[in-house]
Design an enzyme around this catalytic site. Structure first.
Site, PDB file in Angstrom:
ATOM      1  N   ASP A   1       0.835  -1.211   0.000  1.00  0.00           N
ATOM      2  CA  ASP A   1       0.000   0.000   0.000  1.00  0.00           C
ATOM      3  C   ASP A   1       0.865   1.253   0.000  1.00  0.00           C
ATOM      4  O   ASP A   1       2.073   1.172   0.213  1.00  0.00           O
ATOM      5  CB  ASP A   1      -0.936   0.000   1.223  1.00  0.00           C
TER       6      ASP A   1
ATOM      7  N   ASN B   1      -6.610   1.238  14.006  1.00  0.00           N
ATOM      8  CA  ASN B   1      -8.057   1.038  13.816  1.00  0.00           C
ATOM      9  C   ASN B   1      -8.366  -0.333  13.221  1.00  0.00           C
ATOM     10  O   ASN B   1      -9.483  -0.575  12.780  1.00  0.00           O
ATOM     11  CB  ASN B   1      -8.609   2.129  12.887  1.00  0.00           C
TER      12      ASN B   1
ATOM     13  N   HIS C   1      -6.893  -1.535  10.479  1.00  0.00           N
ATOM     14  CA  HIS C   1      -6.771  -1.624   9.020  1.00  0.00           C
ATOM     15  C   HIS C   1      -5.643  -2.563   8.604  1.00  0.00           C
ATOM     16  O   HIS C   1      -4.685  -2.781   9.335  1.00  0.00           O
ATOM     17  CB  HIS C   1      -6.657  -0.242   8.351  1.00  0.00           C
TER      18      HIS C   1
ATOM     19  N   GLU D   1      -9.480   0.369   5.097  1.00  0.00           N
ATOM     20  CA  GLU D   1      -9.916   1.108   6.285  1.00  0.00           C
ATOM     21  C   GLU D   1     -11.265   0.593   6.793  1.00  0.00           C
ATOM     22  O   GLU D   1     -11.932  -0.217   6.134  1.00  0.00           O
ATOM     23  CB  GLU D   1     -10.049   2.590   5.923  1.00  0.00           C
TER      24      GLU D   1
HETATM   25  C1  GLP Z   1       0.104   2.003   8.024  1.00  0.00           C
HETATM   26  C2  GLP Z   1       0.176   1.240   6.693  1.00  0.00           C
HETATM   27  C3  GLP Z   1       0.051  -0.243   6.883  1.00  0.00           C
HETATM   28  C4  GLP Z   1       0.754  -0.642   8.143  1.00  0.00           C
HETATM   29  C5  GLP Z   1      -0.030  -0.101   9.310  1.00  0.00           C
HETATM   30  C6  GLP Z   1       0.684  -0.248  10.629  1.00  0.00           C
HETATM   31  O1  GLP Z   1      -0.662   3.161   7.895  1.00  0.00           O
HETATM   32  N1  GLP Z   1      -0.803   1.680   5.769  1.00  0.00           N
HETATM   33  O2  GLP Z   1       0.573  -0.917   5.778  1.00  0.00           O
HETATM   34  O3  GLP Z   1       0.839  -2.035   8.221  1.00  0.00           O
HETATM   35  O4  GLP Z   1      -0.449   1.232   9.095  1.00  0.00           O
HETATM   36  O5  GLP Z   1       1.784   0.616  10.708  1.00  0.00           O
HETATM   37  P1  GLP Z   1       2.895   0.485  11.815  1.00  0.00           P
HETATM   38  O6  GLP Z   1       3.618  -0.780  11.533  1.00  0.00           O
HETATM   39  O7  GLP Z   1       3.783   1.687  11.623  1.00  0.00           O
HETATM   40  O8  GLP Z   1       2.205   0.472  13.134  1.00  0.00           O
END
Ligand code: GLP
Length: 252
Positions: free
Chosen positions: A67, A137, A139, A144
């Protein structure tokens, strides 16, 4: 669903690399997908060091990014494509056979890029190993809250939670990012193996909801309860709200 609880972040990262390595040894020509974010940093370091020591051969593998943010591209620190380029692709001594990265800064080509990602996954897929993080959240990628589980690669407005968390990737700066591009839940669910990584106390509540709560698009990660081959790989802190007698839970 299997839940592996490791003692800390390093152990979680090593275990993730072990699972990925086992998978690509079995399927050396396969398609793999890793996420951006803070969570996979340790796993990527392990992966790169195993490639550079000759323990993992990447030369038959194909790589697809999960993503990215619309509005910033590979040249911008904090974008997922920049993260994947600098933490994975550049330090690897031997390249993947093929790879797909987004360029979120090219706003006029977003729809074509989504079609190209979908086509890349169709060409080389299904994804043999899909590594994921989880958002505050719930996701997955940028799927989302409220997402349609049948979607493939798509663009989406960012939720308020995602917008409020995003500045950690940009040195505390609040960028006016409002949209994301992502593999969809359909592609994630078609992956042969899903490894969801989560560490730290701040993820404990959402991890517990995703694993023990109802399957609902309000917590997108809850759909993984229905995946036939999914491993939740956690450190002790992220697992701290899970019942210890949960079926499938293994403490390492
Ligand atoms: C981000 C990305 C995701 C990621 C998630 C967790 O916004 N879109 O691909 O896995 O949120 O991020 P983090 O590993 O920094 O907690």
């Amino acid at each position: 669903m299997k839940i592996i609880v490791t003692k800390d972040y390093q152990a979680m990262s090593r275990c993730a690399a072990d699972l990925v390595q086992a998978c690509v040894e079995k399927e050396p020509q396969s398609l793999v997908s890793f996420p951006g974010g803070d969570t996979p940093i340790g796993m990527l370091e392990e992966f790169v060091s195993r490639v550079n020591q000759g323990a993992i051969d990447p030369t038959g593998l194909k790589f697809v990014q999960l993503d990215d943010w619309v509005g910033i591209g590979p040249q911008d620190e904090g974008s997922c494509s920049h993260f994947i380029s600098t933490r994975l692709l550049a330090p690897m001594s031997r390249p993947f056979a093929d790879q797909f990265l987004f360029d979120g800064s090219r706003r006029d080509t977003i729809d074509q890029q989504l079609e190209a990602q979908d086509a890349f996954i169709r060409r080389y897929g299904p994804i043999a190993v899909e590594v994921l993080g989880i958002g505050m959240n719930g996701h997955l990628g940028f799927n989302e809250n409220g997402v349609d589980f049948s979607l493939r690669s798509h663009r989406t407005p960012l939720s308020d939670v995602t917008k409020s968390v995003q500045k950690k990737y940009f040195g505390g700066q609040d960028l006016p990012l409002t949209e994301g591009i992502t593999q969809g839940i359909a592609q994630i669910m078609e992956s042969e193996l899903v490894i969801l990584l989560a560490n730290g106390t701040r993820k404990a509540e959402i991890v517990s909801k995703a694993i023990t709560g109802p399957v609902t698009n309000e917590v997108p990660a809850s759909i993984l309860q229905k995946h036939p081959n999914c491993v939740y790989l956690l450190d002790q802190e992220a697992a701290s709200l899970l019942p210890k007698d949960l079926p499938g839970l293994e403490i390492r």
